[in-house]
Write a protein that holds these residues in place. Structure first.
Motif, PDB file in Angstrom:
ATOM      1  N   THR A   1       0.850  -1.199   0.000  1.00 35.19           N
ATOM      2  CA  THR A   1       0.000   0.000   0.000  1.00 35.19           C
ATOM      3  C   THR A   1       0.882   1.243   0.000  1.00 35.19           C
ATOM      4  O   THR A   1       2.083   1.170   0.261  1.00 35.19           O
ATOM      5  CB  THR A   1      -0.915   0.068   1.245  1.00 35.19           C
ATOM      6  OG1 THR A   1      -0.078   0.049   2.406  1.00 35.19           O
ATOM      7  CG2 THR A   1      -1.880  -1.088   1.310  1.00 35.19           C
ATOM      8  N   ASP A   2       0.236   2.375  -0.283  1.00 36.21           N
ATOM      9  CA  ASP A   2       0.968   3.629  -0.402  1.00 36.21           C
ATOM     10  C   ASP A   2       1.245   4.244   0.972  1.00 36.21           C
ATOM     11  O   ASP A   2       0.320   4.448   1.769  1.00 36.21           O
ATOM     12  CB  ASP A   2       0.161   4.610  -1.263  1.00 36.21           C
ATOM     13  CG  ASP A   2       0.906   5.921  -1.456  1.00 36.21           C
ATOM     14  OD1 ASP A   2       1.918   5.899  -2.180  1.00 36.21           O
ATOM     15  OD2 ASP A   2       0.495   6.943  -0.868  1.00 36.21           O
TER      16      ASP A   2
ATOM     17  N   ASN B   1      -0.586   7.805   1.593  1.00 37.94           N
ATOM     18  CA  ASN B   1      -2.031   7.666   1.852  1.00 37.94           C
ATOM     19  C   ASN B   1      -2.255   7.167   3.274  1.00 37.94           C
ATOM     20  O   ASN B   1      -3.129   7.661   3.994  1.00 37.94           O
ATOM     21  CB  ASN B   1      -2.674   6.679   0.864  1.00 37.94           C
ATOM     22  CG  ASN B   1      -2.814   7.282  -0.515  1.00 37.94           C
ATOM     23  OD1 ASN B   1      -2.730   8.501  -0.689  1.00 37.94           O
ATOM     24  ND2 ASN B   1      -3.007   6.430  -1.501  1.00 37.94           N
ATOM     25  N   ASP B   2      -1.471   6.165   3.664  1.00 38.60           N
ATOM     26  CA  ASP B   2      -1.616   5.606   5.012  1.00 38.60           C
ATOM     27  C   ASP B   2      -1.228   6.628   6.092  1.00 38.60           C
ATOM     28  O   ASP B   2      -1.858   6.690   7.150  1.00 38.60           O
ATOM     29  CB  ASP B   2      -0.751   4.343   5.164  1.00 38.60           C
ATOM     30  CG  ASP B   2      -1.451   3.103   4.634  1.00 38.60           C
ATOM     31  OD1 ASP B   2      -2.571   3.234   4.095  1.00 38.60           O
ATOM     32  OD2 ASP B   2      -0.881   1.999   4.765  1.00 38.60           O
TER      33      ASP B   2
ATOM     34  N   ALA C   1      -4.118   8.966   6.352  1.00 38.19           N
ATOM     35  CA  ALA C   1      -5.294   8.266   6.915  1.00 38.19           C
ATOM     36  C   ALA C   1      -5.099   7.947   8.402  1.00 38.19           C
ATOM     37  O   ALA C   1      -6.046   8.024   9.187  1.00 38.19           O
ATOM     38  CB  ALA C   1      -5.573   6.993   6.124  1.00 38.19           C
TER      39      ALA C   1
ATOM     40  N   ASP D   1      -2.688  16.540  -2.859  1.00 38.45           N
ATOM     41  CA  ASP D   1      -3.043  15.402  -3.724  1.00 38.45           C
ATOM     42  C   ASP D   1      -2.525  15.587  -5.147  1.00 38.45           C
ATOM     43  O   ASP D   1      -2.194  14.617  -5.814  1.00 38.45           O
ATOM     44  CB  ASP D   1      -4.573  15.243  -3.816  1.00 38.45           C
ATOM     45  CG  ASP D   1      -5.222  15.005  -2.465  1.00 38.45           C
ATOM     46  OD1 ASP D   1      -4.482  14.834  -1.474  1.00 38.45           O
ATOM     47  OD2 ASP D   1      -6.465  15.001  -2.401  1.00 38.45           O
TER      48      ASP D   1
ATOM     49  N   ASP E   1       4.849   8.193  -6.617  1.00 35.46           N
ATOM     50  CA  ASP E   1       3.869   8.266  -5.520  1.00 35.46           C
ATOM     51  C   ASP E   1       4.208   9.349  -4.490  1.00 35.46           C
ATOM     52  O   ASP E   1       3.574   9.428  -3.442  1.00 35.46           O
ATOM     53  CB  ASP E   1       3.807   6.915  -4.784  1.00 35.46           C
ATOM     54  CG  ASP E   1       3.410   5.787  -5.713  1.00 35.46           C
ATOM     55  OD1 ASP E   1       2.611   6.042  -6.634  1.00 35.46           O
ATOM     56  OD2 ASP E   1       3.921   4.661  -5.527  1.00 35.46           O
TER      57      ASP E   1
END
Ligand SMILES: [Zn+2]
Length: 378
Positions: A245-246, A249-250, A253, A288, A333
């Motif tokens: 996973t990225d 993003n994590d 989050a 983003d 990314d």
């Protein structure tokens, strides 16, 4: 009652299973208690110094007992980012210290004394880069360069504290970013190997500015990015390889699940109060859509207004971004991130960064949950 860093175990225990799993991929933490045993002769001084630790009526025996109890049992929370190994020690006793806006007349006077200096007259008193200047006299070259390509954005206002004024707008932030991007584009056009752009604003001496007139620094590196930016990119790549996973993003989050973020409708940026801050009141704005993200200048402006509300005067702002030019797969990314960190009261002599911060974990007294609250309420 709002959450506090001292109660991180309870906040984490209340996470949903998915949020908890993500938190555990990113962070580890432990709590300990520093027992501090003062002699009787020190008690009056302690009660005076830490009077804000008790909510009992000041001067009562209950108030005195509570202050002494809290100073005697100091709750420490040590947070580790397992991916980057950035770690922070929070002391709850220090974290409870209220912000007191101090008289800053002496500072204003010192700033005024430097009016008329080189950045007030850039065409006469500052050098330029080989391709000249951006926007007439909005940029200059650094007279003592850090790297092959080094320039400055010179702010229109002399006072670096202009961000605290009511008439400071997001347009001023947008203008700084636009000027910096034009400068970097010129560099990249002249030297296509110069791809690794870093933008930073050191505000006041405490943040390592040698000239008081407001300005930002711009450097563009070749072959590889600046050390800590390169480190973060590699850590994120390893995280993706390990967990599929990225990382970024994590990272956002995980902060969101703890209640440490601010995200506005129509904006493509998230502002978070960092759970493992490098130093006091660190904010991270994650965009983003790169530097063109809707709401980026507004989010930086709100962060600055939050700093004004917290009476921050000296701070560093740093902008991490992927390389200039064609998309580099290694950086695909990697989002644009703006970091802001408070560097302490300009009126104090001691420096905020010591051996702990340089070589081990950062020691921090501000509570990220309180900082998030301020930014969210702007
Ligand atoms: Zn000036």
């Amino acid at each position: 009652m709002p959450s506090s860093i001292a109660d991180l175990d309870q906040v984490v225990a209340a996470l949903s299973p998915d949020d908890r799993a993500r938190f555990d991929r990113l962070f580890a933490f432990n709590r300990s208690t520093a027992r501090v045993l003062p002699p009787k002769t020190m008690e009056d001084w302690i009660v005076k110094q830490f009077r804000y630790l008790s909510e009992e009526p000041e001067g009562t025996p209950a108030w005195r007992d509570e202050v002494l109890r809290k100073v005697g049992h100091q709750r420490i929370v040590h947070v580790l980012n397992r991916v980057t190994c950035q770690a922070t020690l929070f002391n709850a006793v220090r974290a409870l210290k209220p912000v007191e806006a101090k008289e800053s007349a002496a500072l204003e006077e010192e700033i005024e004394k430097t009016r008329g200096g080189p950045f007030c007259r850039p065409l006469e008193l500052t050098p330029e880069n080989p391709f000249g200047r951006i926007g007439g006299a909005k940029t200059c070259a650094n007279v003592a360069a850090y790297d092959g390509w080094h320039g400055l954005v010179i702010f229109k206002e002399h006072s670096p504290l202009a961000f605290r004024d009511d008439d400071y707008t997001p347009d001023q932030v947008a203008d700084m970013f636009a000027t910096a991007r034009q400068w970097a584009a010129k560099v990249h056009a002249e030297d296509p190997q110069a791809r690794f752009f870093f933008l930073m604003w050191n505000c006041l001496w405490k943040a390592a500015a040698s000239i008081i007139h407001g300005h930002a620094q711009m450097v563009v590196g070749r072959t590889f990015h600046y050390g800590k930016v390169e480190r973060l990119c590699r850590d994120a790549a390893r995280y993706r390889a390990e967990h599929g996973t990225d990382y970024f993003n994590d990272f956002v989050a995980a902060h969101e699940a703890l209640g440490l973020t601010d995200r506005r409708d129509g904006e493509a940026v998230t502002t978070l109060a960092h759970l493992a801050p490098i130093k006091e009141r660190e904010l991270v704005i994650v965009a983003d859509d790169g530097l063109d993200s809707a709401g980026l200048p507004e989010a930086v402006w709100r962060a600055l207004k939050g700093y004004a509300r917290l009476d921050v005067k000296a701070f560093n702002m740093a902008v991490y971004m992927p390389p200039l030019g064609e998309t580099d797969p290694a950086w695909a990314d990697f989002p644009v991130q703006v970091y802001l960190v408070d560097r302490g009261d300009p009126a104090t002599k001691s420096t905020d960064i010591g051996g702990m911060e340089l070589y081990t974990s950062s020691v921090v007294s501000s509570d990220p949950f309180a900082v998030a609250e301020v930014v969210r309420n702007l």
